[in-house]
Design an enzyme around this catalytic site. Structure first.
Site, mmCIF file in Angstrom:
data_model
loop_
_atom_site.group_PDB
_atom_site.id
_atom_site.type_symbol
_atom_site.label_atom_id
_atom_site.label_comp_id
_atom_site.label_asym_id
_atom_site.label_seq_id
_atom_site.Cartn_x
_atom_site.Cartn_y
_atom_site.Cartn_z
ATOM 1 N N CYS A 1 39.830 62.146 -5.053
ATOM 2 C CA CYS A 1 38.744 61.251 -4.637
ATOM 3 C C CYS A 1 39.001 60.760 -3.225
ATOM 4 O O CYS A 1 40.119 60.815 -2.735
ATOM 5 C CB CYS A 1 38.682 60.058 -5.575
ATOM 6 S SG CYS A 1 38.391 60.582 -7.256
ATOM 7 N N TYR B 1 37.121 70.105 -15.951
ATOM 8 C CA TYR B 1 37.942 68.891 -15.908
ATOM 9 C C TYR B 1 38.159 68.312 -17.305
ATOM 10 O O TYR B 1 37.223 67.833 -17.937
ATOM 11 C CB TYR B 1 37.239 67.878 -15.009
ATOM 12 C CG TYR B 1 38.031 66.629 -14.688
ATOM 13 C CD1 TYR B 1 39.412 66.656 -14.498
ATOM 14 C CD2 TYR B 1 37.386 65.407 -14.528
ATOM 15 C CE1 TYR B 1 40.118 65.506 -14.173
ATOM 16 C CE2 TYR B 1 38.084 64.252 -14.200
ATOM 17 C CZ TYR B 1 39.451 64.314 -14.022
ATOM 18 O OH TYR B 1 40.138 63.173 -13.694
ATOM 19 N N HIS C 1 43.101 63.110 -17.203
ATOM 20 C CA HIS C 1 43.131 61.726 -16.715
ATOM 21 C C HIS C 1 42.383 60.696 -17.565
ATOM 22 O O HIS C 1 42.090 59.598 -17.059
ATOM 23 C CB HIS C 1 42.532 61.661 -15.293
ATOM 24 C CG HIS C 1 43.342 62.406 -14.276
ATOM 25 N ND1 HIS C 1 42.761 63.114 -13.239
ATOM 26 C CD2 HIS C 1 44.681 62.540 -14.129
ATOM 27 C CE1 HIS C 1 43.714 63.660 -12.494
ATOM 28 N NE2 HIS C 1 44.876 63.330 -13.007
ATOM 29 N N ASP D 1 49.323 59.547 -13.489
ATOM 30 C CA ASP D 1 49.345 60.803 -12.742
ATOM 31 C C ASP D 1 49.574 60.539 -11.251
ATOM 32 O O ASP D 1 50.222 61.332 -10.578
ATOM 33 C CB ASP D 1 48.023 61.547 -12.945
ATOM 34 C CG ASP D 1 48.143 63.019 -12.620
ATOM 35 O OD1 ASP D 1 49.098 63.649 -13.118
ATOM 36 O OD2 ASP D 1 47.299 63.542 -11.877
#
Ligand code: ADP
Ligand code: SF4
Length: 705
Positions: free
Chosen positions: A30, A171, A174, A266
Site C-alpha cells: 500500500c 489475495y 493478512h 507481517d
C-alpha cells in the site's frame, strides 16, 4: 560488477507463462496514493522497475463495491472506468523494464463499504474486522453470493489483463481478504461445503484460483498470496492448514507468496522483529510445492537473500519496505554497489502514509512518493545550477541529507557540527532500546559524504552568527534541531505545568546514552507521555529495564497511541506490560511535587496523588533556532558577506519525525537555485492530480423533478 556469491540472485525464474529476469520481486504494498493519485503512483512504481526488480506489483486492488475499504485509499477495479488508471501504472512498470503485477482483493469482512453502502460480506454473520470497529456487521455469504464473488473476481482478472498486467495475485493473506476469512477457522464456522474441514475451507480459494487461471489462459502468471500462520490471534490459520493448502492447491497457482496472518505481524518493525525473523515459519513449505515460492523478511542484506535461495527456503526475494527505502536495491547489488544500499530501518513511517490516507513517505528515501509530484529520483539529482557554496549547520538527519544531496549536485559544501558525534537526534535515539537499526539513517549519509569530495565535515565546531557571516559561503542552511521541553507544555497543557523546584524532572534528552544517574536506583518513575509517538513508550521501556517501577501516564486511550499508524500499538502495549510498566490511560499529570504527582482524569478532571520520585516529561520539543533567528535579524548585512540566503530546516524549523527532517534536507538541496518558471504546470511546489469532472451538468442527474 557484482560479487559472485550474489549470482544466484540474478537467475531467471519461470512463473507459469512468464519469466522473471532475476529473483527480486517488489511484492504488493500500500502507498496511500491508490485511486486518488494514479500518476504519482505510476511514477513511483516505474522508478522501482528501473531499479531492477523483476516484478513490480500494485497494492491490493478492490475488485468490487462490496469490497470498499474507505477511508483507506487503495486502487480500485470496480468497473471498466478504472482500467485507464491501472493501465497507466502497468505501462509505467513496463517502461521501467519489469513485469507488472496486480493484487486483486475482495476484502470481505474487512470492508466496511462506507462509500458504496453495500452490506459487508463474510463467511459468517460477524461484526466487520476493520481498524475502526465500524458499527456494521458482515452478513453470511449465501451460495449465490459466492457465485457473485467468483464472477466479480473473474471480471477483475479480465480487466487486469486488459490493463496490461503480467502477474495476477490472488489475495488470501493478512486477515484482509475474504479468501483468508474463509480459510481461517477463526472466522469460518460454516456447516456447508465451504466450512469445517480444510478441504471445505480451501474450496473458495481453489475455485477463485481456478477461475483466475482460466481467465489468464497462459497470458499472465497466477500467484497465490497465502497466510501461513496467524501468529498473534488465537484460533486462526495454523501451520497444518498452510501445509494442507499448499499441497491441495499447488496445481492451481504458478507461484506462492507466503505472508503472516495479520498485517501488523507481517510488517513488524525493527523495534519488535529483526530481519527475517519469520524464516522458521516459512521453512519447509517450499518442499511441499512444485512452484516457486516468494517471501519477505525486511531483507536488506544480500547475503541473507542469497542464503534464502541456497538453503531452499525461498525462490524469489520479496520486498516491500526494502524496495521503498531503496528502489535501486537489485541494481546496486547487480552492479557491485551493495554497500550503497539504503537499508530500510524498519520504522513503518511508509505504512503511516497508507494509514493516514496520505501519499507514501519513507524515513530513508525522501524521494518516495515525490517522483512525479516533485520530480525527485532516489539516485539521480539535477546537477548544480550555479557556483554557490553552502554551509550546513548541524549534522542531524536534516543537515546530513542536505549536505549529502547538495554534494551530489556538485555544490561545494561545509558541514559544521557542534558535537563530536555526527547524526544529531538519530545518533542519540539509536542508543535507546530496540532502536539500533535507526542508525542506518546516519550511516548511509555519512558513507555517501565520506566518498564525496564536495563535502567537508567539521566536528566540534559550534557556530555562532559571527562564524557564519565570516564563513565565506553564498548560502547557509541551519539544521540545529530541537530539545525536549521541560515545562510540560504539549497537547494537553498549552501553558507550563506547576512544578515544585525540588521535584526531579527529566526529559528524553536526559536519557540518551547515559545511565540516568540523577535517578539513583529502584525509583518510582512517572513517564508523562503527551507526545504519543514512540518516545514515551521507549523511555518507559528503558527505565523499567534499569529496574525502576514505571508508570506511563497518558491522556490518550493507549500508550504511544500514534503507533497505530505504524502497526506497532499492540506490540508496544504488550512489551510495556511484559516489562512491568503500568499503563495509565486517559489521565494527565496536573501538578508535579517533590516525590509525588497529581494526575487527573481527562474526562472528569478528578485528581489523585501518586508517588513519583521522578517524572519524565515526554510532551513536546522546542526548536533550537536562536542561530537562525539572529542571522535573520541581520539580513541587511548578508550581501556584505557575500551571502544570498539563510534558511532553517528540519526540527529547528518545526520539530517532527526523522522522516520529515530527512525530507526537509532533500528539499533544501533540490530547491537551491531552482527556477520557479521551469515547470509551468507546477503551480504549487508539487504537482497535483485533479479529479476529472463528470460530463455536462450531471450534478442534477437523477434527482426527481
Ligand atoms: P534535525 O532532526 O533537524 O536534523 P537534530 O537535532 O537531529 O536535528 O540535529 C541537530 C544537530 O545540530 C545536532 O547534532 C547539534 O549538535 C547540532 N547543532 C546545534 N546547534 C549547532 C550550532 N550552533 N553549530 C553547529 N552544530 C549545531
Ligand atoms: Fe523502511 Fe521506514 Fe522507509 Fe518504511 S519508512 S521503507 S520502514 S525506512
Amino acid at each position: 560488477m557484482r560479487e559472485q556469491r550474489f549470482d544466484v540472485l540474478f537467475e531467471p525464474v519461470q512463473l507459469g507463462p512468464v519469466r522473471t529476469k532475476n529473483r527480486f520481486v517488489q511484492v504488493p504494498h500500500c502507498n496511500g496514493m491508490g485511486y486518488r493519485d494514479p500518476t504519482a503512483h505510476a511514477a513511483m512504481r516505474r522508478v522501482k522497475a528501473e531499479g531492477g526488480w523483476s516484478v513490480v506489483c500494485t497494492e491490493q486492488v478492490e475488485i468490487h463495491p462490496t469490497s470498499d475499504i474507505t477511508p483507506y485509499i487503495e486502487l480500485r477495479l470496480w468497473d471498466d472506468g478504472d482500467i485507464p488508471a491501472l493501465a497507466r501504472i502497468a505501462d509505467a512498470i513496463h517502461e521501467g523494464g519489469a513485469l507488472a503485477g496486480i493484487e486483486l482483493a475482495h476484502n470481505g469482512m474487512n470492508a466496511p463499504n462506507l462509500t458504496s453502502r453495500e452490506a459487508p460480506m463474510g463467511p459468517e454473520h460477524l461484526p466487520v474486522a476493520t481498524w475502526a470497529n465500524d458499527p456494521v456487521q458482515a452478513r453470511m455469504m449465501s451460495k449465490s453470493d459466492i457465485a457473485d464473488l467468483r464472477a466479480w473476481h473473474r471480471a477483475a482478472v479480465r480487466r487486469a489483463l486488459r490493463a496490461g498486467y503480467d502477474v495476477v495475485y490472488v489475495y488470501a493473506g493478512h486477515s484482509l481478504s475474504v479468501l483468508h476469512h474463509f480459510l481461517s477457522p477463526r472466522y469460518n464456522h460454516r456447516s456447508d461445503e465451504y466450512g469445517g474441514s480444510i478441504e471445505n475451507r480451501t474450496r473458495l480459494l481453489a475455485e477463485v484460483l481456478q477461475d483466475t487461471k482460466d481467465e489468464c489462459e497462459g497470458r499472465a502468471a497466477v500467484v497465490c498470496r497465502l497466510t501461513i500462520a496467524d501468529v498473534d490471534t488465537a484460533g486462526g490459520i495454523t501451520r497444518h492448514d498452510a501445509e494442507e493448502t499448499v499441497v491441495r492447491l499447488d496445481h492451481l497457482t504458478d507461484a506462492w507468496d507466503f505472508v503472516l496472518g495479520s498485517w501488523e505481524s507481517d510488517s513488524a518493525t525493527s523495534r519488535f522483529s529483526p530481519e527475517n525473523e519469520r524464516e522458521p515459519l516459512v521453512a519447509g513449505l517450499k518442499a511441499l510445492s512444485d512452484k516457486p515460492v516468494i517471501g519477505v523478511g525486511r531483507f536488506t542484506s544480500p547475503d541473507t537473500m542469497a542464503a534464502q535461495v541456497r538453503s531452499g527456503v525461498l525462490d524469489l526475494i520479496g520486498a516491500a519496505r526494502p524496495s521503498i527505502a531503496d528502489p535501486f536495491l537489485p541494481w546496486k547489488i547487480e552492479h557491485g554497489h551493495a554497500e550503497d544500499v539504503r537499508e530500510c530501518i524498519g520504522c513503518n513511517i511508509c505504512v503511516s502514509g497508507d494509514m493516514t490516507m496520505s501519499p507514501i513517505r519513507c524515513t530513508q528515501n525522501p524521494s518516495m512518493g515525490e517522483e512525479w509530484r516533485r520530480g525527485w529520483h532516489p539516485e539521480r539529482i539535477r546537477p548544480k545550477a550555479s557556483d554557490a557554496s553552502v554551509l550546513v549547520v548541524g549534522s542531524g538527519p536534516a543537515g546530513l541529507e542536505a549536505a549529502s544531496s547538495l554534494g551530489r549536485r556538485g555544490y561545494s559544501v561545509v558541514l559544521a557540527e557542534a558535537g563530536r558525534t555526527l547524526g544529531g537526534r538519530v545518533a542519540r535515539e539509536a542508543t535507546l532500546p530496540s532502536l539500533g537499526a535507526w542508525r542506518r539513517v546516519v550511516d548511509h549519509r555519512l558513507s555517501r559524504i565520506s566518498n564525496d569530495e564536495h563535502v567537508e565535515v567539521y566536528r566540534e565546531s559550534e557556530m555562532d552568527e559571527e562564524d557564519v557571516l565570516s564563513a565565506d559561503v553564498t548560502d547557509v542552511v541551519v539544521a540545529t534541531g530541537s530539545v525536549w521541553r521541560r515545562d510540560g507544555v504539549g497537547r494537553w497543557h498549552t501553558a507550563p505545568l506547576p512544578v515544585d523546584p525540588a521535584a526531579v524532572v527529566l526529559t528524553p534528552d536526559d536519557l540518551f546514552g547515559h545511565p540516568v544517574e540523577r535517578l539513583g536506583e529502584g525509583r518510582q518513575v512517572v513517564v508523562f507521555d503527551d507526545d504519543h509517538y514512540y518516545m514515551g513508550g521507549v523511555a518507559a521501556e528503558l527505565l523499567a529495564g534499569l529496574g525502576h517501577a514505571v508508570r506511563l501516564v497518558t491522556p490518550a486511550p493507549l500508550a504511544s497511541s500514534w503507533t497505530v499508524h505504524t502497526l506497532e500499538a499492540t506490540a508496544v502495549q504488550r512489551r510495556l506490560l511484559a516489562a512491568g510498566v503500568e499503563i495509565v490511560t486517559s489521565r494527565t499529570v496536573a501538578e508535579i511535587g517533590p516525590g509525588a504527582v497529581r494526575t487527573a482524569c481527562v474526562f472528569t478532571g478528578r485528581e489523585r496523588a501518586e508517588r513519583a520520585d521522578a517524572v519524565v516529561l515526554v510532551t513536546a520539543r522546542l526548536p533550537v533556532d536562536d542561530l537562525y533567528q539572529r542571522l535573520d535579524s541581520r539580513r541587511s548585512e548578508w550581501s556584505r558577506h557575500g551571502l544570498r540566503s539563510v534558511r532553517c530546516i528540519g526540527d529547528a524549523w518545526a520539530p517532527g519525525t526523522i522522516a520529515a527532517a530527512v525530507w526537509a534536507g532533500r528539499r533544501y538541496a533540490e530547491e537551491l537555485d531552482a527556477d520557479p518558471e521551469a515547470d509551468p504546470e507546477r503551480t504549487q511546489p508539487f504537482l497535483r492530480e485533479y479529479t476529472a469532472l463528470a460530463r455536462g451538468n450531471s450534478y442534477s442527474r437523477g434527482l426527481p423533478r
